[in-house]
Design a protein around this motif. Structure first.
Motif, PDB file in Angstrom:
ATOM      1  N   LEU A  41      -4.803  -4.367   5.603  1.00  0.00           N
ATOM      2  CA  LEU A  41      -5.882  -5.298   6.479  1.00  0.00           C
ATOM      3  C   LEU A  41      -5.342  -5.152   7.518  1.00  0.00           C
ATOM      4  N   THR A  42      -4.131  -5.414   7.972  1.00  0.00           N
ATOM      5  CA  THR A  42      -3.580  -5.551   9.466  1.00  0.00           C
ATOM      6  C   THR A  42      -3.529  -4.328  10.391  1.00  0.00           C
ATOM      7  N   GLY A  43      -3.665  -3.154   9.428  1.00  0.00           N
ATOM      8  CA  GLY A  43      -3.387  -1.624  10.022  1.00  0.00           C
ATOM      9  C   GLY A  43      -2.206  -1.366  10.080  1.00  0.00           C
ATOM     10  N   ALA A  44      -1.243  -1.985   9.456  1.00  0.00           N
ATOM     11  CA  ALA A  44       0.079  -1.647   9.419  1.00  0.00           C
ATOM     12  C   ALA A  44       0.422  -0.281   8.675  1.00  0.00           C
ATOM     13  N   ILE A  45      -0.602  -0.051   7.614  1.00  0.00           N
ATOM     14  CA  ILE A  45      -0.803   1.316   6.853  1.00  0.00           C
ATOM     15  C   ILE A  45      -2.134   1.600   7.382  1.00  0.00           C
ATOM     16  N   SER A  46      -2.009   2.625   8.261  1.00  0.00           N
ATOM     17  CA  SER A  46      -3.250   3.384   8.829  1.00  0.00           C
ATOM     18  C   SER A  46      -3.943   3.981   7.782  1.00  0.00           C
ATOM     19  N   GLY A  47      -5.368   4.301   8.319  1.00  0.00           N
ATOM     20  CA  GLY A  47      -6.253   5.114   7.393  1.00  0.00           C
ATOM     21  C   GLY A  47      -5.892   6.503   6.969  1.00  0.00           C
ATOM     22  N   GLU A  48      -5.106   7.120   7.917  1.00  0.00           N
ATOM     23  CA  GLU A  48      -4.461   8.395   7.519  1.00  0.00           C
ATOM     24  C   GLU A  48      -3.397   8.226   6.468  1.00  0.00           C
ATOM     25  N   GLU A  49      -2.561   7.337   6.646  1.00  0.00           N
ATOM     26  CA  GLU A  49      -1.446   6.911   5.596  1.00  0.00           C
ATOM     27  C   GLU A  49      -2.177   6.450   4.149  1.00  0.00           C
ATOM     28  N   ALA A  50      -3.079   5.898   4.303  1.00  0.00           N
ATOM     29  CA  ALA A  50      -3.717   5.220   3.027  1.00  0.00           C
ATOM     30  C   ALA A  50      -4.199   6.222   2.203  1.00  0.00           C
ATOM     31  N   TYR A  51      -5.080   7.349   2.907  1.00  0.00           N
ATOM     32  CA  TYR A  51      -5.479   8.415   2.128  1.00  0.00           C
ATOM     33  C   TYR A  51      -4.593   9.501   2.094  1.00  0.00           C
ATOM     34  N   GLY A  52      -2.913   9.511   2.486  1.00  0.00           N
ATOM     35  CA  GLY A  52      -2.096  10.201   2.427  1.00  0.00           C
ATOM     36  C   GLY A  52      -0.752   9.713   1.543  1.00  0.00           C
ATOM     37  N   ALA A  53       0.179   9.565   1.955  1.00  0.00           N
ATOM     38  CA  ALA A  53       1.359   9.227   1.478  1.00  0.00           C
ATOM     39  C   ALA A  53       1.280   7.799   0.789  1.00  0.00           C
ATOM     40  N   GLU A  54       0.464   6.905   1.237  1.00  0.00           N
ATOM     41  CA  GLU A  54       0.136   5.667   0.607  1.00  0.00           C
ATOM     42  C   GLU A  54      -0.968   5.542  -0.296  1.00  0.00           C
ATOM     43  N   LEU A  55      -1.571   6.517  -0.861  1.00  0.00           N
ATOM     44  CA  LEU A  55      -2.597   6.569  -1.678  1.00  0.00           C
ATOM     45  C   LEU A  55      -2.335   5.947  -2.813  1.00  0.00           C
ATOM     46  N   PRO A  56      -1.101   6.109  -3.627  1.00  0.00           N
ATOM     47  CA  PRO A  56      -1.046   5.249  -4.864  1.00  0.00           C
ATOM     48  C   PRO A  56      -1.179   3.832  -4.525  1.00  0.00           C
ATOM     49  N   LYS A  57      -1.006   3.352  -3.522  1.00  0.00           N
ATOM     50  CA  LYS A  57      -1.059   1.838  -3.255  1.00  0.00           C
ATOM     51  C   LYS A  57      -2.687   1.608  -3.324  1.00  0.00           C
ATOM     52  N   LEU A  58      -3.435   2.645  -2.593  1.00  0.00           N
ATOM     53  CA  LEU A  58      -4.851   2.343  -2.364  1.00  0.00           C
ATOM     54  C   LEU A  58      -5.440   2.507  -3.787  1.00  0.00           C
ATOM     55  N   VAL A  59      -4.856   3.248  -4.609  1.00  0.00           N
ATOM     56  CA  VAL A  59      -5.589   3.656  -5.861  1.00  0.00           C
ATOM     57  C   VAL A  59      -5.431   2.284  -6.815  1.00  0.00           C
ATOM     58  N   ALA A  60      -4.029   1.765  -6.518  1.00  0.00           N
ATOM     59  CA  ALA A  60      -3.673   0.567  -7.509  1.00  0.00           C
ATOM     60  C   ALA A  60      -4.788  -0.499  -7.068  1.00  0.00           C
TER      61      ALA A  60
END
Length: 168
Positions: A41-60
């Motif tokens: 929500l705050t952008g500490a995880i960017s969109g690129e990261e959310a659909y990249g390395a952090e995708l498991p968190k977004l999927v959860a």
């Protein structure tokens, strides 16, 4: 129809957002899920990261192996959905330190984020957020105005009544 079991054992399309959030909290812990959502929500995880390395968190938090159903790479214009999904989580799990995050998010450029902040404010009767939501009473979209009216009505004080009276 099943979305698939991909990265984290994705949820069925029939499962509600509440069920998806509960499953994520059961698997990772409520504080961990809340921390992820704050970062989204705050952008500490960017969109690129959310659909990249952090995708498991977004999927959860979305319950989908392909959050948004967009082809890869995801067009950055759609990154605002990450903030929408993150805000939605706070309808189902809560921590008192989220008020400051939502206060900042009330001014998010994405109307869906603003709408979710208003919904959370109404649901949790967060009087601290009412003044930040007053500009939404004039929003161009009726659904955002309606969410703001409900929030001000549920969480506001007597001095806020005049702001919503014309919208009755």
């Amino acid at each position: 129809m099943s979305v698939g079991r991909g990265l984290l054992g994705g949820m069925s399309e029939r499962e509600s957002p509440r069920d998806v959030v509960r499953a994520a909290c059961a698997r990772y812990g409520e504080d961990t899920v809340i921390d992820w959502c704050v970062a989204f929500l705050t952008g500490a995880i960017s969109g690129e990261e959310a659909y990249g390395a952090e995708l498991p968190k977004l999927v959860a938090i979305t319950g989908s192996d392909n959050p948004g159903g967009w082809k890869q790479p995801v067009d950055p214009v759609n990154y605002y959905w990450i903030r929408v999904w993150a805000a939605r989580v706070f309808l189902y799990v809560w921590r008192d330190d989220l008020v400051d995050v939502l206060l900042k998010s009330a001014g998010d450029p994405a109307w869906r984020v603003q709408e979710h902040v208003a919904k959370i404010t109404a649901q949790r009767e967060l009087g601290q957020l009412v003044d930040a939501l007053l500009p939404l009473l004039d929003h161009e979209l009726p659904r955002v105005r309606a969410a703001a009216v409900r929030a001000v009505g549920a969480a506001g004080e007597y001095e806020h009544a005049e702001a919503i009276r014309p919208l009755a």
